[in-house]
Structures are given as C-alpha cells and as structure tokens.
Design a protein around this motif. Structure first.
Motif, PDB file in Angstrom:
ATOM      1  N   VAL A  82     -11.458  -6.367  -5.998  1.00 37.18           N
ATOM      2  CA  VAL A  82     -10.249  -6.200  -6.802  1.00 37.18           C
ATOM      3  C   VAL A  82      -9.427  -7.485  -6.757  1.00 37.18           C
ATOM      4  CG1 VAL A  82      -8.165  -4.838  -7.179  1.00 37.18           C
ATOM      5  CG2 VAL A  82     -10.243  -3.721  -6.335  1.00 37.18           C
ATOM      6  N   LYS A  83      -9.346  -8.162  -7.883  1.00 35.84           N
ATOM      7  CA  LYS A  83      -8.714  -9.486  -7.935  1.00 35.84           C
ATOM      8  C   LYS A  83      -7.244  -9.433  -8.347  1.00 35.84           C
ATOM      9  CE  LYS A  83     -12.443 -11.370  -6.590  1.00 35.84           C
ATOM     10  NZ  LYS A  83     -12.503 -11.779  -5.163  1.00 35.84           N
ATOM     11  N   LYS A  84      -6.893  -8.529  -9.248  1.00 35.81           N
ATOM     12  CA  LYS A  84      -5.509  -8.352  -9.683  1.00 35.81           C
ATOM     13  C   LYS A  84      -5.286  -6.877 -10.006  1.00 35.81           C
ATOM     14  CE  LYS A  84      -4.785 -12.891 -11.892  1.00 35.81           C
ATOM     15  NZ  LYS A  84      -4.396 -13.576 -13.164  1.00 35.81           N
ATOM     16  N   ILE A  85      -4.038  -6.417  -9.818  1.00 32.09           N
ATOM     17  CA  ILE A  85      -3.713  -5.046 -10.197  1.00 32.09           C
ATOM     18  C   ILE A  85      -2.398  -5.027 -10.982  1.00 32.09           C
ATOM     19  CG2 ILE A  85      -4.985  -3.850  -8.376  1.00 32.09           C
ATOM     20  CD1 ILE A  85      -2.440  -3.686  -6.728  1.00 32.09           C
ATOM     21  N   VAL A  86      -2.355  -4.144 -11.975  1.00 32.55           N
ATOM     22  CA  VAL A  86      -1.144  -3.889 -12.749  1.00 32.55           C
ATOM     23  C   VAL A  86      -0.770  -2.432 -12.518  1.00 32.55           C
ATOM     24  CG1 VAL A  86      -0.081  -3.790 -15.032  1.00 32.55           C
ATOM     25  CG2 VAL A  86      -1.746  -5.591 -14.497  1.00 32.55           C
ATOM     26  N   LEU A  87       0.423  -2.199 -12.004  1.00 31.20           N
ATOM     27  CA  LEU A  87       0.845  -0.850 -11.641  1.00 31.20           C
ATOM     28  C   LEU A  87       1.976  -0.403 -12.564  1.00 31.20           C
ATOM     29  CD1 LEU A  87       0.932  -1.369  -7.751  1.00 31.20           C
ATOM     30  CD2 LEU A  87      -1.039  -0.858  -9.230  1.00 31.20           C
ATOM     31  N   LEU A  88       1.745   0.674 -13.295  1.00 36.26           N
ATOM     32  CA  LEU A  88       2.729   1.222 -14.237  1.00 36.26           C
ATOM     33  C   LEU A  88       3.393   2.426 -13.594  1.00 36.26           C
ATOM     34  CD1 LEU A  88       0.399   1.167 -17.400  1.00 36.26           C
ATOM     35  CD2 LEU A  88       1.805  -0.710 -16.492  1.00 36.26           C
ATOM     36  N   ALA A  89       4.652   2.263 -13.204  1.00 35.42           N
ATOM     37  CA  ALA A  89       5.391   3.333 -12.511  1.00 35.42           C
ATOM     38  C   ALA A  89       4.541   3.948 -11.392  1.00 35.42           C
ATOM     39  CB  ALA A  89       5.825   4.414 -13.502  1.00 35.42           C
ATOM     40  N   PRO A  90       4.075   3.107 -10.467  1.00 36.16           N
ATOM     41  CA  PRO A  90       3.143   3.586  -9.430  1.00 36.16           C
ATOM     42  C   PRO A  90       3.777   4.633  -8.517  1.00 36.16           C
ATOM     43  CG  PRO A  90       3.990   1.423  -8.855  1.00 36.16           C
ATOM     44  CD  PRO A  90       4.435   1.693 -10.263  1.00 36.16           C
ATOM     45  N   ALA A  91       2.966   5.611  -8.134  1.00 39.33           N
ATOM     46  CA  ALA A  91       3.463   6.762  -7.371  1.00 39.33           C
ATOM     47  C   ALA A  91       3.486   6.503  -5.867  1.00 39.33           C
ATOM     48  CB  ALA A  91       2.628   8.002  -7.684  1.00 39.33           C
ATOM     49  N   PHE A  92       4.137   5.423  -5.458  1.00 43.20           N
ATOM     50  CA  PHE A  92       4.343   5.199  -4.033  1.00 43.20           C
ATOM     51  C   PHE A  92       5.269   6.294  -3.488  1.00 43.20           C
ATOM     52  CE2 PHE A  92       3.658   0.630  -5.391  1.00 43.20           C
ATOM     53  CZ  PHE A  92       2.401   0.537  -4.819  1.00 43.20           C
ATOM     54  N   GLN A  93       5.172   6.553  -2.181  1.00 44.21           N
ATOM     55  CA  GLN A  93       5.952   7.618  -1.536  1.00 44.21           C
ATOM     56  C   GLN A  93       5.712   8.952  -2.258  1.00 44.21           C
ATOM     57  OE1 GLN A  93      10.081   6.445  -0.956  1.00 44.21           O
ATOM     58  NE2 GLN A  93       9.490   4.333  -0.546  1.00 44.21           N
ATOM     59  N   PHE A  94       4.455   9.175  -2.594  1.00 47.59           N
ATOM     60  CA  PHE A  94       4.073  10.289  -3.451  1.00 47.59           C
ATOM     61  C   PHE A  94       4.503  11.651  -2.903  1.00 47.59           C
ATOM     62  CE2 PHE A  94       1.005  13.428  -5.035  1.00 47.59           C
ATOM     63  CZ  PHE A  94       1.176  13.261  -6.393  1.00 47.59           C
ATOM     64  N   THR A  95       4.088  11.969  -1.681  1.00 49.83           N
ATOM     65  CA  THR A  95       4.408  13.300  -1.152  1.00 49.83           C
ATOM     66  C   THR A  95       5.893  13.445  -0.841  1.00 49.83           C
ATOM     67  OG1 THR A  95       3.696  12.554   1.048  1.00 49.83           O
ATOM     68  CG2 THR A  95       2.099  13.782  -0.265  1.00 49.83           C
ATOM     69  N   THR A  96       6.561  12.338  -0.524  1.00 48.86           N
ATOM     70  CA  THR A  96       8.012  12.392  -0.328  1.00 48.86           C
ATOM     71  C   THR A  96       8.704  12.842  -1.613  1.00 48.86           C
ATOM     72  OG1 THR A  96       7.960  10.632   1.330  1.00 48.86           O
ATOM     73  CG2 THR A  96      10.072  11.048   0.253  1.00 48.86           C
ATOM     74  N   ASN A  97       8.272  12.279  -2.737  1.00 47.19           N
ATOM     75  CA  ASN A  97       8.852  12.659  -4.025  1.00 47.19           C
ATOM     76  C   ASN A  97       8.487  14.078  -4.418  1.00 47.19           C
ATOM     77  OD1 ASN A  97      10.272  10.253  -4.666  1.00 47.19           O
ATOM     78  ND2 ASN A  97       8.371   9.253  -5.281  1.00 47.19           N
ATOM     79  N   THR A 151      -0.194  -8.878  -7.861  1.00 44.50           N
ATOM     80  CA  THR A 151       0.221  -7.574  -8.379  1.00 44.50           C
ATOM     81  C   THR A 151       1.383  -7.702  -9.363  1.00 44.50           C
ATOM     82  OG1 THR A 151      -0.416  -6.515  -6.286  1.00 44.50           O
ATOM     83  CG2 THR A 151       1.087  -5.284  -7.718  1.00 44.50           C
ATOM     84  N   LEU A 152       1.277  -6.964 -10.474  1.00 45.33           N
ATOM     85  CA  LEU A 152       2.368  -6.822 -11.428  1.00 45.33           C
ATOM     86  C   LEU A 152       2.765  -5.355 -11.481  1.00 45.33           C
ATOM     87  CD1 LEU A 152       4.207  -7.818 -13.786  1.00 45.33           C
ATOM     88  CD2 LEU A 152       2.280  -7.308 -15.326  1.00 45.33           C
ATOM     89  N   ILE A 153       4.051  -5.073 -11.321  1.00 51.39           N
ATOM     90  CA  ILE A 153       4.556  -3.700 -11.424  1.00 51.39           C
ATOM     91  C   ILE A 153       5.534  -3.626 -12.594  1.00 51.39           C
ATOM     92  CG2 ILE A 153       5.814  -1.834 -10.280  1.00 51.39           C
ATOM     93  CD1 ILE A 153       4.993  -2.975  -7.600  1.00 51.39           C
TER      94      ILE A 153
END
Length: 206
Positions: A82-97, A151-153
């Motif tokens: 995996v060389k680059k990633i683009v994250l669109l509204a990524p679900a970090f802290q998923f279970t917390t939310n 990474t691009l978010i």
C-alpha cells in the motif's frame, strides 16, 4: 503499474453514488463488494481478509467511512503493497462513535439478542447484523497506527456520523497526512468533484 482500489462504506456497496462517480473517472478502478452477499456476518477482519489477496502489486486505496478505516489498517499491515491512501470521512474511533449514537442499552441488547436490525442503503431495507461485527470492531478500537504511508483525508465539517475531530486527532503529529475540511456532511455528496480532483492530484499528480 499501480493498482487502485475503492473500499465502500458500511451498509453501502460498489453501486453507491460516490463509488460509481470515482469508477467513471478513474480508469481500471477496482471496487470489491465488501458485503460479500452476506452483510449480516460483516466484520472489519473479514474485509481485511477479502482485500489482502488483491494487493499483489503496489496499490493505492481510496476508502470511504468504514472502508477508510479498513484502508488505514491495510496500510499498517501491508506497508510494502500500500503506497498511498485516500480516506473519505474515515471511521476512526468507530466503536466509540457507535456507543455514543446507539447508547449502552442498545449495545447490551444487541449482545443479548445476537442481531441488530441495520438499514442498508444500497439494499434499501433493514438487515440483521450479527453482534460479532461490533465485537470484532472493538479489537481495532485502540489500534496503534505507526505507518508513515502518504495519506490524504477529506472530511466534512458537518459530519454527525463520524465527527471531523477524529480525523483531526489522527492527522495530529503525522506530517505525512494531509487533512482537507469540506463544507459537507458524512456523505460528502455535495463535494464529489472536489473529492475526485483532490484524489487524482494526490495519487496521480493530475
């Protein structure tokens, strides 16, 4: 040759508006169906297992919401591929939310009754989701992201599903990560052209 994958979000599909917009504008984009015709037994671990065999050459991954979290984990676990990633509204802290949105009473009831009815936006109906989904997601709740994958978010400032603060927290002290705030909600549906332009510039330099 670099392969580009798009990972759709939770309760979505390759036929979503966003996925199809990217597919129409990025040649040879691979969009696996993360539902695997069995949304009820979905887990993050299952998504990771499904995608890893596709990483047979250097790859870029675009991930939306839960697909964004999955992309970040893949970048951590498969840094050579995996060389680059683009994250669109990524679900970090998923279970917390999810705990915030559902409440502990519903979470406990889900555990006791095994299944929770979840509206699937692509199928346009409720589907019982096994508690193993939440249980598995908890194992990634405090995931230690140490990779330095470029990474691009892109995240909406009005996102009530995944607050933009989670992307701000992730970006903090990660200089290889660029966060772009957009005047949008979780769907980012009013920013498709911007999403595409920023993604293509970041991944392909065009």
């Amino acid at each position: 040759m670099t392969r580009t994958l798009y990972l759709h979000g939770f309760a979505s599909s390759p036929q979503s508006r966003k996925a199809q917009y990217f597919a129409a504008n990025i040649p040879d984009l691979i969009i696996p169906d993360l539902n695997q015709e069995d949304f009820g037994s979905l887990t993050i671990s299952r998504q990771l297992k499904q995608i890893k065999p596709l990483l047979t050459e250097p790859s870029y991954i675009i991930g939306s919401s839960l697909g964004g979290l999955t992309a970040a984990i893949l970048a951590e676990q498969c840094p050579e591929q995996v060389k680059k990633i683009v994250l669109l509204a990524p679900a970090f802290q998923f279970t917390t939310n999810w705990r915030r949105r559902l409440g502990e009473t519903t979470i406990t009831q889900w555990q006791q009754e095994t299944y929770l009815p979840v509206f699937h936006y692509s199928y346009q109906r409720e589907i019982p989701l096994h508690y193993s989904f939440f249980q598995d997601a908890e194992t990634y709740a405090n995931y230690a992201f140490k990779n330095k994958t470029s990474t691009l978010i892109l995240h909406g400032i009005h996102d009530e599903t995944v607050p933009i603060q989670v992307s701000e927290n992730y970006s903090h002290n990660r200089p290889w990560t660029k966060l772009i705030s957009l005047d949008s909600d979780h769907s980012l549906g009013n920013c498709l052209e911007t999403l595409l332009q920023e993604t293509k510039q970041f991944l392909f330099g065009v």
